[in-house]
Motif scaffolding. Structure first.
Motif: not given
Length: 120
Positions: A43-45, A57, A96-97
């Motif tokens: 999960v990355e912002r 991350e 988030y991605e």
């Protein structure tokens, strides 16, 4: 050819992730793994208006986990699917991605999507 689908669903604890990998080929596909780990979720912002959150991350499923150190193999027959899941507990508010990645060393299979976590 493998196709990958990521699903994300809110649950009481946070968000449940599921990566489904499907064999769309006419031949079986053997997946080779270096350990007991089969999937990782990252999960990355997503980029904020001011650019401070770009790609940072914030959570990784495998962080702090131990996996058996044994080689493994799984075979996906034509038309067959495998699904792997995890729960991201207590996520902070933001956008988030989420990426789900199959950890097989002999094939590439991943899927991603953007998720918004509302403020509490």
């Amino acid at each position: 050819m493998l196709t990958s689908t990521l699903s994300v669903a809110p649950v009481d604890e946070g968000f449940e992730f599921s990566l489904t990998v499907r064999n769309d080929d006419d031949e079986p596909v053997e997946l080779s793994f270096r350990s007991g780990q089969r999937v990782d979720f990252v999960v990355e912002r997503v980029d904020d208006a001011d650019g401070t959150g770009d790609g940072q991350e914030v959570w990784r499923y495998s962080d702090g986990r131990l996996f058996t150190q044994a080689l493994g193999r799984e075979t996906l027959e034509p038309g067959e699917s495998l699904s792997y899941g995890a729960i991201w507990e207590d996520p902070p508010a933001g956008e988030y991605e989420v990426r789900g990645v199959l950890t097989a060393e002999n094939v590439d299979a991943e899927a991603s999507m953007v998720v918004s976590v509302p403020p509490v």
